[in-house]
Enzyme design. Structure first.
Site, mmCIF file in Angstrom:
data_model
loop_
_atom_site.group_PDB
_atom_site.id
_atom_site.type_symbol
_atom_site.label_atom_id
_atom_site.label_comp_id
_atom_site.label_asym_id
_atom_site.label_seq_id
_atom_site.Cartn_x
_atom_site.Cartn_y
_atom_site.Cartn_z
ATOM 1 N N ASP A 1 -4.488 -4.884 5.953
ATOM 2 C CA ASP A 1 -4.920 -5.702 4.819
ATOM 3 C C ASP A 1 -3.915 -6.820 4.565
ATOM 4 O O ASP A 1 -2.713 -6.591 4.557
ATOM 5 C CB ASP A 1 -5.069 -4.830 3.568
ATOM 6 C CG ASP A 1 -5.649 -5.612 2.392
ATOM 7 O OD1 ASP A 1 -6.354 -6.620 2.641
ATOM 8 O OD2 ASP A 1 -5.410 -5.221 1.238
ATOM 9 N N SER B 1 0.851 -1.195 0.000
ATOM 10 C CA SER B 1 0.000 0.000 0.000
ATOM 11 C C SER B 1 0.889 1.248 0.000
ATOM 12 O O SER B 1 1.661 1.435 -0.923
ATOM 13 C CB SER B 1 -0.946 -0.016 1.214
ATOM 14 O OG SER B 1 -1.862 1.055 1.147
ATOM 15 N N THR B 2 0.804 2.082 1.024
ATOM 16 C CA THR B 2 1.589 3.319 1.056
ATOM 17 C C THR B 2 3.086 3.017 0.925
ATOM 18 O O THR B 2 3.634 2.236 1.691
ATOM 19 C CB THR B 2 1.344 4.084 2.371
ATOM 20 O OG1 THR B 2 -0.060 4.245 2.555
ATOM 21 C CG2 THR B 2 2.020 5.443 2.352
ATOM 22 N N MET C 1 -0.293 1.096 5.173
ATOM 23 C CA MET C 1 -1.121 1.373 6.348
ATOM 24 C C MET C 1 -2.077 0.215 6.601
ATOM 25 O O MET C 1 -2.430 -0.533 5.700
ATOM 26 C CB MET C 1 -1.971 2.624 6.117
ATOM 27 C CG MET C 1 -1.232 3.924 6.120
ATOM 28 S SD MET C 1 -2.417 5.307 6.058
ATOM 29 C CE MET C 1 -3.043 5.172 4.388
ATOM 30 N N HIS D 1 -2.642 -1.084 -3.332
ATOM 31 C CA HIS D 1 -3.791 -0.198 -3.136
ATOM 32 C C HIS D 1 -3.637 1.048 -3.998
ATOM 33 O O HIS D 1 -2.818 1.916 -3.713
ATOM 34 C CB HIS D 1 -3.908 0.207 -1.665
ATOM 35 C CG HIS D 1 -4.155 -0.957 -0.753
ATOM 36 N ND1 HIS D 1 -3.884 -0.913 0.593
ATOM 37 C CD2 HIS D 1 -4.655 -2.202 -1.001
ATOM 38 C CE1 HIS D 1 -4.198 -2.081 1.139
ATOM 39 N NE2 HIS D 1 -4.663 -2.872 0.188
#
Length: 360
Positions: free
Chosen positions: A300, A176-177, A297, A203
């Site tokens: 998930d 993600s991030t 973050m 993401h």
């Protein structure tokens, strides 16, 4: 403590709207505003902020030029880009992430659309993640070259080894991030003849993953594509889940595997969601499943891996805290006792290769 934010945008209306959103949350306070990159560079040279919200297209110095200057003068800043979802906008966003921006939000064309609840929620969630991130690390060209040489040696040893990783295998990566840049440190280091297909849930919103796949494919020996409905999984190919859809693996009676994209609701606040991907592998017949959880973050991937591990023997690699932009997703997997290995970002490609091998 309230986090101090710098907002950089040449539109007075957009600045006001974004500042109103930021100030609506008690966690944040707009400390300063800038109308272009030059003003922002001056402010960042003299002050420290918890995060910077940065527009791309501005007069005098645009967002990419500002990131380049920050990198050149080694000025640390946690930057969140406000990006458009056009094809060119997506490429520019990836350039920004490569230059040191940590994450981005899709900014509507109309400032009044920014006042919609969905945008505000996503904006504040992303800003929170960026403000809590590690500062970007700028890798030198020399280090990248050394890493490539190291990886070549590992692959040479792997190809000469009499020990072969037998059976059918698949690799499933969640990020993600900080993920786009992290993937750029992993995917190009995988061999083109990797003896497994690779699934990736990064993401990202709709409109950005095609450009990510194209960029990674141009950098890599292994083939990289944006996943499409019905694609049959092939060894030596990386399939990136398209933004706005969940990626699932379907097993046929003949033992073939194909991709099914679903429009189910968001989960963990994201779409695509890695939990769906991992859970779809529960009914597969792979002899070995390697799960990799990288920077991001939230949590998930944790639930999906836990459920998958209850049904199948899997090997879980999680990225270590020091090399993560945000130590959220890998931390969650590790805290649940699901990680078999915790490795630095630079070693993930090597460990994937060692775990699945190369084709004969």
């Amino acid at each position: 403590m309230t986090k101090k934010i710098l907002v950089v945008d040449d539109s007075a209306l957009m600045r006001r709207v974004l500042c109103d959103i930021i100030d609506s949350d008690d966690q944040f306070e707009v400390k300063d505003r800038a109308t272009n990159g030059l003003e922002a560079f001056d402010l960042l040279s003299r002050n420290t902020y918890d995060a910077v919200v940065l527009d791309v297209n501005m007069p005098k110095m645009n967002g990419l030029q500002l990131l380049g200057e920050l990198r050149k003068y080694k000025i640390k800043a946690r930057v969140m880009m406000a990006s458009t979802d056009t094809k060119e906008g997506a490429r520019t966003t990836l350039d920004a992430l490569e230059l040191g921006a940590l994450d981005f939000v899709h900014k509507p064309d109309n400032a009044f659309q920014c006042r919609e609840g969905i945008f505000q929620e996503n904006f504040l969630r992303t800003l929170k993640g960026v403000s809590e991130s590690n500062y970007p690390v700028f890798t030198s060209a020399e280090k990248l070259e050394d890493d490539k040489k190291k990886n070549v040696k590992v692959l040479e040893i792997l190809k000469k080894s009499t020990h072969k990783v037998v059976g059918s295998k698949v690799v499933a990566i969640a990020s993600s991030t900080g993920g786009p840049k992290a993937l750029q440190a992993v995917i190009p280091r995988l061999p083109g003849d990797l003896d497994a297909p690779v699934l990736v849930v990064q993401h990202m919103p709709k409109g950005f993953t095609a450009s990510l796949a194209e960029r990674l494919n141009n950098l890599s020996e292994i083939k990289v594509v944006e996943a499409a409905e019905g694609m049959e999984l092939e060894k030596g190919t990386v399939y990136i889940a398209p933004g706005g859809l969940h990626l699932n693996v379907v097993t046929s009676l003949a033992g073939k595997y194909s991709i099914h994209l679903s429009d189910e609701p968001s989960r963990e606040g994201v779409k695509p969601c890695a939990n769906y991907m991992y859970e779809s592998l529960m009914e597969s017949r792979f002899d070995k499943i390697v799960c990799v959880v990288m920077t991001g973050m939230g949590a998930d991937g944790t639930e999906g891996i836990r459920r998958l591990k209850e049904k199948k023997p899997i090997h879980v690699i999680s990225q270590d805290q020091a090399s993560c932009t945000v130590y959220g997703m890998p931390k969650s997997v590790y805290a649940e006792g699901l990680s078999n290995q915790v490795v630095t970002l630079d070693d993930i490609a090597q460990e994937i290769s060692l775990n699945v091998g190369v084709s004969n």
